[in-house]
Every structure is written in C-alpha cells, then in structure tokens.
Design an enzyme around this catalytic site. Structure first.
Site, PDB file in Angstrom:
ATOM      1  N   ASP A   1      40.642 -38.095   2.100  1.00  0.00           N
ATOM      2  CA  ASP A   1      41.539 -37.468   1.083  1.00  0.00           C
ATOM      3  C   ASP A   1      42.405 -38.888   0.011  1.00  0.00           C
ATOM      4  O   ASP A   1      42.632 -39.131   0.343  1.00  0.00           O
ATOM      5  CB  ASP A   1      43.167 -37.191   1.398  1.00  0.00           C
ATOM      6  CG  ASP A   1      44.088 -36.520   0.599  1.00  0.00           C
ATOM      7  OD1 ASP A   1      43.979 -36.222  -0.941  1.00  0.00           O
ATOM      8  OD2 ASP A   1      45.118 -36.665   0.699  1.00  0.00           O
TER       9      ASP A   1
ATOM     10  N   LYS B   1      44.830 -41.487  -5.739  1.00  0.00           N
ATOM     11  CA  LYS B   1      45.850 -42.752  -4.190  1.00  0.00           C
ATOM     12  C   LYS B   1      45.447 -44.030  -5.156  1.00  0.00           C
ATOM     13  O   LYS B   1      44.350 -44.410  -5.388  1.00  0.00           O
ATOM     14  CB  LYS B   1      45.158 -41.836  -3.259  1.00  0.00           C
ATOM     15  CG  LYS B   1      45.521 -40.773  -2.720  1.00  0.00           C
ATOM     16  CD  LYS B   1      45.437 -40.970  -0.999  1.00  0.00           C
ATOM     17  CE  LYS B   1      46.368 -39.876  -0.730  1.00  0.00           C
ATOM     18  NZ  LYS B   1      47.700 -39.195  -0.395  1.00  0.00           N
TER      19      LYS B   1
ATOM     20  N   ASP C   1      43.433 -38.101   7.444  1.00  0.00           N
ATOM     21  CA  ASP C   1      44.244 -36.949   7.070  1.00  0.00           C
ATOM     22  C   ASP C   1      44.200 -35.090   7.589  1.00  0.00           C
ATOM     23  O   ASP C   1      44.638 -34.607   6.879  1.00  0.00           O
ATOM     24  CB  ASP C   1      43.941 -36.441   5.333  1.00  0.00           C
ATOM     25  CG  ASP C   1      45.572 -36.201   4.668  1.00  0.00           C
ATOM     26  OD1 ASP C   1      46.559 -35.933   5.071  1.00  0.00           O
ATOM     27  OD2 ASP C   1      45.070 -35.576   3.576  1.00  0.00           O
TER      28      ASP C   1
ATOM     29  N   GLU D   1      47.517 -31.591  -1.615  1.00  0.00           N
ATOM     30  CA  GLU D   1      46.762 -30.296  -1.619  1.00  0.00           C
ATOM     31  C   GLU D   1      46.688 -29.516   0.125  1.00  0.00           C
ATOM     32  O   GLU D   1      46.009 -28.610   0.309  1.00  0.00           O
ATOM     33  CB  GLU D   1      45.410 -30.834  -1.634  1.00  0.00           C
ATOM     34  CG  GLU D   1      44.664 -32.181   0.246  1.00  0.00           C
ATOM     35  CD  GLU D   1      45.352 -32.884  -0.152  1.00  0.00           C
ATOM     36  OE1 GLU D   1      45.520 -33.528   1.045  1.00  0.00           O
ATOM     37  OE2 GLU D   1      45.838 -33.587  -0.540  1.00  0.00           O
TER      38      GLU D   1
ATOM     39  N   ARG E   1      48.680 -28.692   1.689  1.00  0.00           N
ATOM     40  CA  ARG E   1      49.513 -26.874   1.889  1.00  0.00           C
ATOM     41  C   ARG E   1      49.022 -26.108   1.244  1.00  0.00           C
ATOM     42  O   ARG E   1      49.042 -25.074   1.453  1.00  0.00           O
ATOM     43  CB  ARG E   1      50.834 -27.713   0.926  1.00  0.00           C
ATOM     44  CG  ARG E   1      50.772 -27.835  -0.182  1.00  0.00           C
ATOM     45  CD  ARG E   1      52.374 -28.404  -0.766  1.00  0.00           C
ATOM     46  NE  ARG E   1      52.172 -29.523  -0.377  1.00  0.00           N
ATOM     47  CZ  ARG E   1      53.015 -30.615  -0.941  1.00  0.00           C
ATOM     48  NH1 ARG E   1      53.669 -30.111  -2.191  1.00  0.00           N
ATOM     49  NH2 ARG E   1      53.424 -31.831  -0.108  1.00  0.00           N
TER      50      ARG E   1
END
EC number: 3.4.11.1
Length: 497
Positions: A268, A275, A286, A347, A349
């Site tokens: 991620d 990030k 992740d 992302e 969810r």
C-alpha cells in the site's frame, strides 16, 4: 540461526548430558525433576543465592553440580499455581526456548510440585517453544561468519510429564495452530516483490492439500460481478487483483458457514494520496488480515474442525500510476451503492466492502468476521496491545472478547452509531470512503457496516497488532500472525458441532 525442536513426551527420563529445565511455582520448596538432576541437593542453596523464588518467567541458569546427569540446569518460574492459564504455559515454553538457543538437547521437567499439569498444558508449553523459535530469515545468505544458509539447528527435547498420552493428543492439535500462525507470519513477512496478489492466491490454493476447497476469481470475473470498489483500488497496479474463496466443510451439509473475510493489500503506497517515504516499507504487511484468514483456514482443516467455514480474501496492490484512481472519483460497489473516493489511502474498506457483500450474497453465513490492518487511528486509540472490535451483534462481540482473553490476542470493543454514519455521507455519492481525522477507526467500521445487511458481523481492526507489535516470549517476529489463535478459539468454543 533457524532453530527447530523435536519433541518426545515421556513419564520419566534421565538426561545424558545437555540442558535440564526444571519448572517451579511461586512459593514451592523445590522444582520438578530435582531428584533426578540434583542428587547432592545443592539446588536449594543455588536458588537462595540467586534469589530465585519461582516468580513467573524468572530463571536461574547454572552449571550442573557434581553427580548430575545433566550438564546445565535451568530453573524456570511459573508464578502463582492457582492462576496459571493456557497463555502462561505458552509464555513459559517461549521463555524456555529462549534459554535453549545454545543447546543441542534438553530435558524439560514439567510436573512442578503444587500444580496440576494437564496434557493441554504440556502441549501449550511445547507450542510456546516453537512460537518463540520462529524466524523469517530465508533471504539472509549468511547468518553469521561460520554459518551457511542451509544451516538449521535441531534441538531434541524430552518433556517429562505424567500426562504423556493426553499431552501427545493435545500437541497434535496445537501443532496445527502453530502451523497456521507460522503461515500467517510468513505471508506478512514476505516482501511485496515476491508476494503479489497472484502469488498470494497460489499460496492459498496450497490449502487444497488439507481438503480446503479453493477457488480464485480473476479481474474479469470480478468485473462481471460489479466489484467496482475493489477493482478501483487495483487499477493503479500492473499486477492483477484476485479474490480467493476458501471453503472448509467440516460440519453438517445443512449448516450455514461461519465466514471470515480478510483485507489483502499486498503493498500500500497510499495511491495518489501517497504515504510518506519513512516507514512505507512496512506496508508490505497491509495484508495481515488476509494472512490471518489463510492461516485460520489451515488450522481448521489441519485439525479437522467440525464446522463449515468460508474464508474470503481480497488481494490487490495500491499503486499510483497513470491509471490509478483519483481523489474525487466515484465507484460503484457490488452492492450497487456508490462511493466517492476522498482519499485513495483509505483503500482497505473499498476492498472489504465488495468482499463482504459477495460473501453475504453467496453464502448466507451465520456470521461474518472481517480482519484488516485498516486504520492508523486504531493505533492512536489502543496502541499495539489490543485490536479494535466493532460489531452489530452483542452475542458475537462477547464471544470474540472471551476468545481474545483466552488466547491473549486481546480485543477492545469500540462504538458504532448513527452519529458516525453521518460523517461518511457524501454530497455526490451514497457515501464517501473517509470521514476525516476524528474517529477514523469508527467511521471506517461504520462504512463497512453498510455492506453487511442484518447478518451478525464483527470487524477487527488489527493495524496495531498484525505487525511490528512488541516482541515477547511467544513472538520474536515482525509479522505476528495475530488473529489465527483468536479465531480458532472462537470456532472451537462456540461453533463446532
């Protein structure tokens, strides 16, 4: 050095050299096995000088006295005999393993005076040793100057207990739990260049050897099903997404399954909402939720659990290329509900909402439990000692809390409510994928709740516990395997026929 234990359970054993571990509860006059390894009776004086009293996880390590059949004696404290739990036996085993890193063979005298040692306790002690010894170092070409890559230390361990038959039977079961935990740890620790969605799906497919039915949905198949939320996350990566469905049919054919859903973002970056560089390498983990679900399915199949269970993992990579979804995009989920993407780093969810809907629509499960390294907000609230629990069903929540207490994979129940639901309303779509900074873990769970209908459901936010949590007697690994033992206990205590 990688270390492996080979266990033998025996009612009696006289060491021929090696290390002897003698267990002792707090307040006892002497430890287990003293008559065998201390014929001259010098241990009481050594314990007094070393101020060893049997306090939990305390130890005293000495050269074996003259006349002893052992070379080395380790006194290991169990603490209060009346308060010993399964987790305490695991930790004691882990503490013993840490002391035996230089050993070639060892004898464990388990039956400490003043404590009723069951077969399960003996098995938990052995599992604790294995959990402590786990190491992920397959990419180190040399472990030390005098060690080759292939070197693995095998320590032969004899566990002396009066409950030999019960211990052997219990250990056969807990070994499957260890295997599931280690599988989850391996998956979380694996670098993302090696473990993409396709490769993860292949690892899950290996569970077919245990009798798990495994099917893998491709990008084309997910498009046909309308999984626009999950696919929106994946569109920025050149690596195609997968949805893996694992079924263990150990219960009655008519029984509805218990369902477990895992977030599997193999890496991620945050996508366009990228990030910070510092710490981004940890985002290979992740997919801790998907790893836990895969490990759990291994356990259920390996121990032939008498339950019908479904494990579903959504596997994607969140990358920021020219095809990546943007903040402001609106996607349509499998449920038909539309979602405005406010932050592409929210992302997980989006992956879970389609996986949850698919699971509920296809399998009509008796309950659904999802696991996800979902929010940094849960770490702000709970640090990395508890995972967040959100649920629409009090009975399921209580079952999970109790299982967490038993396994020491602890949960803390967090709120859900209409007030939080309003925070994810969108001006342009049915909802938005983030409600802002305040209550971030709650609004994430509230988002997922919109995709479960009335099915009993629980969401476990394991962002603080799946990776990078503090090491202890049973976990020296970055990837912890959190959730495998917890959910196996949930199944065992509440759902097996």
């Amino acid at each position: 050095m990688p270390m492996k234990f080979e266990f033998t359970f025996s009612k009696s054993h006289r060491p021929a050299g090696g290390s002897a571990v003698l267990l002792q509860v707090a307040g006892a006059k002497e430890p287990a096995g003293v008559a065998v390894v201390d014929p001259e009776g010098v241990l009481p004086k050594a314990a007094k000088i070393g101020k060893f009293s049997g306090k939990a996880l305390s130890s005293l390590d000495i050269v074996a006295p003259h006349g002893s059949p052992a070379d080395r004696i380790i006194l290991l404290g169990l603490g209060d005999a009346a308060a010993l739990t399964s987790h305490d036996w695991l930790k004691a085993g882990g503490a013993a393993a840490a002391k035996l890193r230089s050993a070639d063979k060892a004898t464990i005298f388990l039956d400490a005076p003043g404590v009723d040692v069951t077969g399960k306790a003996a098995a938990d002690f052995a599992l604790g040793m294995e959990m402590n010894a786990y190491a992920f170092d397959s990419y180190k070409t040399r472990k030390s100057d005098d060690e080759s890559k292939s070197a693995q230390k095998v320590v032969k361990v004899t566990i002396v207990t009066g409950m030999v038959i019960a211990a052997k039977k219990a250990f056969a079961t807990v070994q499957s739990i260890g295997e599931g935990v280690f599988l989850a740890r391996d998956l979380v620790n694996e670098p993302a260049n090696v473990l993409g969605p396709v490769e993860f799906a292949a690892r899950a497919k290996e569970l077919e050897k245990l009798g798990v039915e495994v099917e893998t949905l491709t990008e084309r198949e997910m498009k046909k099903l309308g999984m626009g939320a999950l696919l929106g996350v994946a569109q920025g990566s050149s690596r195609p997404p997968r949805l893996v469905v694992m079924q263990w049919k150990g219960g009655k054919a008519k029984d509805k399954p218990l369902a477990f859903i895992g977030k599997g973002v193999v890496f991620d970056t945050g996508g366009i909402s990228i990030k910070p560089a510092s710490g981004m390498e940890e985002m290979k983990g992740d997919m801790g939720g998907a790893a836990a679900v895969t490990g759990l399915m291994h356990v259920l199949a390996a121990r032939k659990a008498s339950v019908n269970a479904v494990g579903i993992i959504g596997l994607v990579e969140n990358m920021p290329d020219g095809s990546a979804q943007r903040p402001g995009d609106i996607v349509t989920s499998m449920s038909g509900q539309t979602i405005e993407v406010i932050n592409t780093d929210a992302e997980g969810r989006l992956v879970l909402c389609d996986a949850l809907w698919y699971c509920n629509d296809r399998f009509k499960p008796k309950a659904m439990i999802d696991l996800a390294t979902l929010t940094g907000a849960i770490m702000v609230a709970l640090s990395n000692h508890y995972a967040g629990l959100f649920s629409n069903d009090d009975r399921l929540a209580e079952q999970l809390l109790k299982a967490g207490t038993t396994t020491h994979e602890r949960l803390w129940r967090m709120p859900l409510g209409k007030e939080y639901d309003k925070m994810i309303d969108s001006k342009f779509a049915d909802m938005k994928n983030t409600g802002g900074r305040h209550g971030g873990s709650v609004t994430a769970a509230q988002f997922l709740k919109r995709f479960v209908k009335d099915t009993p459901w629980a969401h476990l936010d394991i962002a603080g516990t799946a990776m990078g949590s503090p090491t202890d007697e049973i976990n020296q690994s970055w990837g912890s395997g959190f959730g495998v033992r917890l959910l196996d206990e949930l199944v065992r205590a509440n759902y097996e026929s």
